[in-house]
Design a protein around this motif. Structure first.
Motif, PDB file in Angstrom:
ATOM      1  N   ARG A  93       0.859  -1.193   0.000  1.00 33.43           N
ATOM      2  CA  ARG A  93       0.000   0.000   0.000  1.00 33.43           C
ATOM      3  C   ARG A  93       0.895   1.243   0.000  1.00 33.43           C
ATOM      4  O   ARG A  93       1.022   1.920   1.030  1.00 33.43           O
ATOM      5  N   LEU A 149       0.139   4.709   1.625  1.00 26.36           N
ATOM      6  CA  LEU A 149       0.132   4.854   3.080  1.00 26.36           C
ATOM      7  C   LEU A 149       1.533   4.898   3.674  1.00 26.36           C
ATOM      8  O   LEU A 149       1.684   5.139   4.870  1.00 26.36           O
ATOM      9  N   THR A 152       3.416  -0.523   5.823  1.00 25.10           N
ATOM     10  CA  THR A 152       1.962  -0.651   5.913  1.00 25.10           C
ATOM     11  C   THR A 152       1.437  -1.842   5.116  1.00 25.10           C
ATOM     12  O   THR A 152       0.258  -1.904   4.793  1.00 25.10           O
ATOM     13  N   GLU A 208       0.092  -5.494   4.057  1.00 20.24           N
ATOM     14  CA  GLU A 208      -0.876  -6.409   4.646  1.00 20.24           C
ATOM     15  C   GLU A 208      -0.649  -7.821   4.101  1.00 20.24           C
ATOM     16  O   GLU A 208      -0.129  -7.998   2.998  1.00 20.24           O
ATOM     17  N   PRO A 226      -3.265   5.247   7.446  1.00 19.19           N
ATOM     18  CA  PRO A 226      -2.844   4.050   8.203  1.00 19.19           C
ATOM     19  C   PRO A 226      -3.711   3.787   9.426  1.00 19.19           C
ATOM     20  O   PRO A 226      -3.917   2.645   9.815  1.00 19.19           O
ATOM     21  N   THR A 227      -4.218   4.841  10.054  1.00 20.43           N
ATOM     22  CA  THR A 227      -5.085   4.717  11.220  1.00 20.43           C
ATOM     23  C   THR A 227      -6.352   5.529  10.987  1.00 20.43           C
ATOM     24  O   THR A 227      -6.407   6.392  10.102  1.00 20.43           O
TER      25      THR A 227
END
Length: 577
Positions: free
Chosen positions: A192, A195, A199, A201, A370-371
């Motif tokens: 990603r 971001l 980050t 996944e 990210p958050t």
């Protein structure tokens, strides 16, 4: 290099977070919201929408300064147009300045292919492994210098060939975009880049090769709402803008409120401001979830009730008008919306599968930061339009008939197949909504002729559930075409009746008939029946359901025996003929 520029609206609809922005000879990816310069981001007041999206504030994309919205160069794989070398930017450019280190006068160009998966991750196209497929040693080293050669016969991928100084046989890019073309190179790495680093996944999808300029690389998930009283009033918007202070009971003392009254030049008294603060507190104490259905229900109620007084302090003016003669059995109310304000917010985005339907099943969206942040980017636009409310009982009686049920079953089968293919939850097809949706496209097409607006400047908003049925066709544009008054004037009974009759009669026949009217599945994933570009398909900016779930036969019937009079408006069209 010139700093790339984009309109605010494009940062929600075309080049938003995680999307690719073309600029001169290269392309950039818009960075996440955590990197945006909030000092230049203006507050946008629409608490209903903000609450529905799970944030406390909506902000316009920052504008007016350099680097307000950071970007990263993407894809990293670059090609020199002169020497034809291909590789990562760090290898081809000495100072990462975007110029070929072998010829400083030439700007590198981004490679035209990239990888993407259905979970929204992106990756570089595996150029080295594609060329060296089948070799045991697939590690790129200094002895490997690849080039991208153009045969010049056509513009297809088959005319692009990769070669390497190691002597491996050249290979073209033909078949690179085909389904499963990258399966041999492993699963998605979960990258990603918008971001930032770290980050990634875990992802069990296989990436798919796409062209970086393709429309399926980035689909925005935009939620919107119409400002309705009391949120459309100036006082509500002013209080919302200062809610970080006025929302604190210890800070919102009478002297402070009096100071705001003076700041707003006495337009509102201390008592008026205090009552608005109390209303907002009561609203926040209500734990009821504001879903998309709740947003639409509130807007439908406000449109039906109307707002007769025209004031400069309101962004919602909705005047009652008579129902055109001959349509009373289906249409219960007509409203002339001379002024409306729409707020559109970017909730997230998807790749490959298309933008989600706001009123459909909830889909997993790619994160914008990210958050979780307390805000989302949004824009506000002013427009005007025509609202029609329908008699739900009459529609339910029609929908219970054999003809409507047969069409509903055909659409349901297509919808179930699409849900299974994309791993989405199944959703029931509402045949009444399909009919209202199709009628909305008929009205958009006719208003583009009668009101003098391009079809792309008109939008639809559907209000359909078990208790209500309505549609709003409106202009909501950031330019002057949004508020010239031409669409609202069509709400007058004589103008609207003539437009409805002409539009229905004209589109009861399609130049692609009988192929169109006899279609058993058309459009993306076969989610349409009798609908094509020669009749009811509308510009993508006009349709909130991505030109899906349309069926002209629901309005006019078909040529099959016993179905000629089964459409909602079959009788009216036959009388006109």
């Amino acid at each position: 290099m010139t700093i790339p520029k984009a309109r605010r609206s494009q940062l929600l609809s075309t080049y938003g977070v995680g999307g690719l922005f073309p600029s001169e000879s290269t392309s950039f990816m818009i960075a996440g919201l955590h990197e945006w310069n909030l000092e230049r981001a203006e507050h946008i007041s629409e608490p209903r929408l903000a609450r529905a999206l799970g944030v406390t504030e909506l902000k316009a994309p920052p504008a007016g300064g350099k680097r307000d919205i950071p970007v990263i160069r993407y894809p990293f794989t670059q090609v020199c147009p002169k020497c034809r070398r291909i590789g990562p930017l760090s290898k081809l450019s000495k100072d990462n300045d975007g110029r070929c280190k072998f010829d400083k006068t030439v700007d590198l160009s981004p490679f035209r292919l990239m990888g993407a998966c259905r979970k929204g991750h992106v990756s570089e196209f595996p150029v080295f492994r594609w060329l060296h497929k089948g070799q045991q040693d697939q590690s790129a080293g200094d002895e490997h210098e690849m080039r991208l050669n153009v045969l010049g016969r056509t513009s297809s991928l088959g005319d692009l060939t990769l070669s390497c100084t190691c002597g491996v046989e050249s290979r073209s890019l033909e078949g690179a975009i085909g389904s499963g073309s990258l399966i041999d190179f492993g699963k998605c790495e979960g990258l990603r880049p918008w971001l930032g680093l770290g980050t990634n996944e875990v992802c069990d999808e296989y990436p798919r090769a796409v062209q970086r300029g393709a429309s399926n690389v980035w689909f925005p998930a935009v939620r919107s709402s119409i400002s309705i009283p009391p949120y459309s009033e100036t006082l509500s918007k002013l209080v919302d803008k200062e809610w970080h202070i006025l929302g604190n009971p210890e800070a919102a003392l009478p002297p402070v409120i009096a100071g705001y009254s003076a700041k707003w030049k006495g337009r509102f008294s201390v008592d008026q401001i205090s009552r608005e603060i109390e209303r907002r507190h009561g609203e926040e104490e209500d734990d009821e979830e504001i879903s998309e259905a709740k947003l639409r229900a509130d807007e439908y109620k406000a449109l039906v009730e109307g707002r007769e007084e025209e004031g400069l302090d309101s962004d919602f003016v909705c005047l009652r008008r008579d129902v055109p003669d001959g349509f009373e059995s289906l249409i219960s109310d007509v409203r002339k919306v001379t002024r409306l304000r729409e707020v559109r917010a970017l909730q997230g985005f998807t790749r490959l599968d298309g933008a989600p339907d706001p009123s459909g099943p909830v889909q997993t969206l790619c994160a914008l930061a990210p958050t979780h942040l307390h805000w989302l980017p949004a824009i506000e636009v002013i427009g005007e339009g025509v609202f029609l409310a329908f008699r739900r009982i009459a529609l339910d009686e029609w929908a219970a008939g054999d003809f409507a049920q047969g069409r509903a079953k055909a659409m349901q089968r297509a919808a179930d197949r699409a849900a299974a293919d994309y791993g989405r939850p199944q959703a029931p097809v509402d045949i009444v909504k399909v009919a209202i949706h199709t009628l909305s496209h008929v009205i958009i097409d006719q208003l583009s002729l009668d009101a003098g607006y391009p079809a792309a400047a008109l939008r639809e908003r559907l209000f359909v559930d078990d208790k209500m049925a309505g549609l709003l066709v409106y202009t909501a544009s950031s330019d002057s075409a949004g508020s010239l008054g031409g669409v609202a004037s069509m709400a007058e009974a004589d103008h609207l009746g003539l437009a409805l009759r002409e539009g229905l009669q004209r589109l009861s026949w399609c130049s692609s008939d009988p192929v169109c009217i006899e279609s058993t599945g058309s459009g993306a994933d076969g989610l349409n029946l009798a609908a094509c570009h020669a009749c009811v398909l509308a510009p993508e900016t006009s349709c909130e359901m991505n030109n899906s779930f349309l069926d002209r036969a629901l309005l006019f019937g078909t040529h099959d025996e016993g179905s000629e009079d089964a459409g909602l408006f079959s009788e009216l069209v036959q009388k006109a003929i």
